[in-house]
Scaffold this motif. Structure first.
Motif, short mmCIF file in Angstrom:
data_model
loop_
_atom_site.label_atom_id
_atom_site.label_comp_id
_atom_site.label_asym_id
_atom_site.label_seq_id
_atom_site.Cartn_x
_atom_site.Cartn_y
_atom_site.Cartn_z
N SER A 194 0.85 -1.19 0.00
CA SER A 194 0.00 0.00 0.00
C SER A 194 0.88 1.24 0.00
CB SER A 194 -0.92 0.02 1.23
OG SER A 194 -1.59 1.26 1.36
N ILE A 195 0.39 2.31 -0.60
CA ILE A 195 1.13 3.56 -0.59
C ILE A 195 1.26 4.07 0.84
CG2 ILE A 195 -0.85 5.11 -0.85
CD1 ILE A 195 2.58 5.41 -2.60
N GLY A 196 0.36 3.64 1.72
CA GLY A 196 0.44 4.05 3.11
C GLY A 196 1.68 3.57 3.82
N MET A 197 2.36 2.56 3.25
CA MET A 197 3.60 2.06 3.84
C MET A 197 4.80 2.94 3.50
SD MET A 197 3.03 -1.95 2.93
CE MET A 197 1.58 -2.85 3.51
N PHE A 198 4.61 3.88 2.57
CA PHE A 198 5.70 4.73 2.11
C PHE A 198 5.51 6.19 2.49
CE2 PHE A 198 5.26 1.10 -0.69
CZ PHE A 198 6.56 0.61 -0.78
N THR A 199 4.41 6.52 3.14
CA THR A 199 4.14 7.91 3.52
C THR A 199 4.27 8.06 5.03
OG1 THR A 199 1.76 7.45 3.67
CG2 THR A 199 2.58 8.29 1.58
N PRO A 200 4.86 9.14 5.50
CA PRO A 200 5.01 9.34 6.94
C PRO A 200 3.68 9.71 7.60
CG PRO A 200 5.85 11.24 5.75
CD PRO A 200 5.47 10.23 4.72
N GLY A 201 3.37 9.02 8.68
CA GLY A 201 2.14 9.33 9.42
C GLY A 201 0.89 9.16 8.58
N ASN A 202 0.01 10.12 8.69
CA ASN A 202 -1.26 10.08 7.96
C ASN A 202 -1.25 11.11 6.83
OD1 ASN A 202 -3.82 8.96 7.53
ND2 ASN A 202 -4.83 10.58 8.72
N THR A 203 -0.09 11.26 6.19
CA THR A 203 0.09 12.26 5.15
C THR A 203 -0.80 11.95 3.94
OG1 THR A 203 2.38 12.51 5.82
CG2 THR A 203 1.76 13.42 3.67
N ALA A 204 -1.42 12.98 3.40
CA ALA A 204 -2.26 12.82 2.22
C ALA A 204 -1.40 12.66 0.97
CB ALA A 204 -3.19 14.02 2.06
N VAL A 205 -1.88 11.88 0.02
CA VAL A 205 -1.21 11.71 -1.26
C VAL A 205 -1.90 12.60 -2.29
CG1 VAL A 205 -0.60 10.07 -3.08
CG2 VAL A 205 -0.58 9.33 -0.68
N VAL A 206 -1.14 13.53 -2.88
CA VAL A 206 -1.71 14.47 -3.84
C VAL A 206 -1.00 14.26 -5.17
CG1 VAL A 206 -2.28 16.89 -4.29
CG2 VAL A 206 -2.09 16.08 -1.93
N TRP A 207 -1.55 13.38 -5.99
CA TRP A 207 -0.92 13.01 -7.26
C TRP A 207 -1.94 13.14 -8.39
CZ3 TRP A 207 1.78 7.77 -5.73
CH2 TRP A 207 2.92 8.06 -4.97
N ARG A 208 -1.41 13.36 -9.58
CA ARG A 208 -2.22 13.32 -10.79
C ARG A 208 -2.11 11.93 -11.44
NH1 ARG A 208 -4.27 18.15 -12.52
NH2 ARG A 208 -3.39 20.04 -11.60
N GLY A 209 -2.85 11.76 -12.54
CA GLY A 209 -2.97 10.48 -13.20
C GLY A 209 -1.67 9.74 -13.49
N PRO A 210 -0.67 10.37 -14.13
CA PRO A 210 0.57 9.64 -14.46
C PRO A 210 1.27 9.07 -13.23
CG PRO A 210 0.42 11.67 -15.72
CD PRO A 210 -0.70 11.72 -14.74
N MET A 211 1.24 9.79 -12.11
CA MET A 211 1.87 9.29 -10.89
C MET A 211 1.11 8.09 -10.34
SD MET A 211 4.64 10.90 -10.00
CE MET A 211 4.76 10.80 -8.22
N LEU A 212 -0.22 8.14 -10.44
CA LEU A 212 -1.04 7.01 -9.99
C LEU A 212 -0.72 5.76 -10.79
CD1 LEU A 212 -4.50 8.80 -9.60
CD2 LEU A 212 -2.87 8.26 -7.79
N HIS A 213 -0.61 5.93 -12.10
CA HIS A 213 -0.31 4.80 -12.99
C HIS A 213 1.05 4.20 -12.65
CE1 HIS A 213 -0.59 2.54 -16.83
NE2 HIS A 213 0.71 2.70 -16.84
#
Length: 384
Positions: A194-213
């Motif tokens: 999960s992306i949650g394993m790479f983000t510190p704490g409860n940080t929000a992920v703010v990405w556009r389409g290419p990053m999601l892919h």
């Protein structure tokens, strides 16, 4: 009268010790440490004391205590062993590269194993039209139920913005990287990323389409999943970038649509399922969640209406021209929420609850299905 002479203890043979080590699996890779080149040395003393040198894949291996304990227990069971000393070292770059070749063969670094014609993994993309229908709860409980049946199961938390799978499976550890391979944490015998394993704490992920892919591609290609029987992908609600990327990256993935009986949820669930018409994916079935609340007197209160799951299944069957079954109806059950908060899926924490029984029924239906033949060679040759 002379006293009987007690024979000196016989030291164990090195072959016996190595045979015992072959029963020890690396906690992350789930393969014998002898096959992975992790046993550096074995020394057996005349007094039965054994010293084992074990090479960790990386210096900060989070499972080194469990590995050391497993080696100690296995070697201690060998007759004649009086003591076990485990010395932990670290693989060199060359040894890690050799390990990667052992695990992945000659496959390119960015190759997605589930998209290859010879893949025997059944991939189920769990989709919903809107949030709040319990899609992630259904995903983690199905994963735990399938693993409990003895299947090798993985979960990709593809809901990048609203990741919740680590919490629901009780995963607190971080993935380990070994020579461009990511070793996913394991909880309840389920491998999960999960992306949650790479983000510190409860940080929000703010990405556009290419990053999601790109993130999804890394989860599928760079993570070492091993030989999975089933891979569940928890998709974000709706028909956005991730749903399209899944269809592109893993064309054989089948959709499992989750809805509630509510009319609004039913309508958007139909839209989520109808994406299969454009992506040419198969719909494995529909799961109706929060179907009713069982009251103390045995009656049922249908808080969100009734018939929504069957209506979605019938609508999708008509639009796709295929059979789309209603795989199960999951009642509202407080233990589902409690299990998700505690990190233990309800199918494990309260296996006799009504929700657990219904969820295991869906898992049984998925486990009994034949593997998809989409994209697979049948080995046929044209007749002359």
């Amino acid at each position: 009268m002379s006293q009987p002479v007690t024979p000196a203890p016989v030291a164990p043979a090195e072959d016996a010790v190595r045979a015992a080590l072959a029963t020890v699996d690396d906690p992350e890779i789930r393969k014998p440490i002898t096959d992975l080149g992790m046993v550096e040395s074995v020394t057996v003393g005349a007094d039965g004391a054994v010293r084992v040198g074990v090479l960790l894949t990386v210096a900060g291996c989070p499972m080194k205590a469990e590995l050391s304990r497993g080696v100690t227990e296995a070697v201690s069971r060998v007759p004649g062993v009086t003591a076990v000393d485990v010395h932990l070292g670290v693989m060199s770059d060359a040894q890690r590269s050799e390990l990667r070749t052992t695990l992945r063969g000659d496959a390119p670094a960015n190759e997605i194993p589930f998209a290859q014609p010879g893949s025997r993994t059944r991939v189920y993309a769990v989709a919903s039209g809107k949030g709040g229908v319990g899609k992630s709860s259904v995903t983690v409980n199905l994963a735990a139920a399938l693993a409990q049946k003895g299947l090798s199961v993985g979960v990709v938390d593809a809901d990048i913005y609203g990741f919740s799978v680590p919490r629901m499976l009780g995963v607190t550890g971080k993935p380990t990287q070994v020579d461009q391979m990511i070793m996913p944490p394991i909880a309840h015998d389920v491998k999960v990323i999960s992306i949650g394993m790479f983000t510190p704490g409860n940080t929000a992920v703010v990405w556009r389409g290419p990053m999601l892919h790109r993130a999804l591609q890394q989860f599928l290609a760079d993570v070492f999943w091993g030989d999975l029987d089933v891979l569940l992908m928890d998709l974000p609600p709706g028909t956005g970038d991730i749903a399209i990327s899944v269809a592109q990256l893993v064309p054989s993935a089948e959709l499992l649509v989750v809805t509630t009986p509510q009319l609004a949820a039913r309508e958007v669930a139909e839209r989520a399922g109808s994406i299969a018409l454009q992506t040419h994916q198969q719909i494995v079935g529909v799961v109706e969640n929060m179907s009713w609340l069982e009251l103390p007197d045995g009656s049922r209160m249908e808080l969100f209406g009734s018939g929504g799951g069957q209506a979605v299944a019938d609508s999708l069957a008509a639009s796709t021209g295929t059979r789309v079954p209603l795989l199960g109806q999951i009642p509202i059950d407080q233990t589902v929420r409690e299990g998700g908060d505690a990190g233990t899926p309800v199918v494990l924490s309260d296996p006799d609850s009504p929700a657990s029984t219904a969820l295991r029924g869906v898992a049984d239906a998925l486990a009994a299905r034949q593997r998809s033949l989409v994209g697979k060679s049948l080995g046929l040759t044209p007749a002359r």
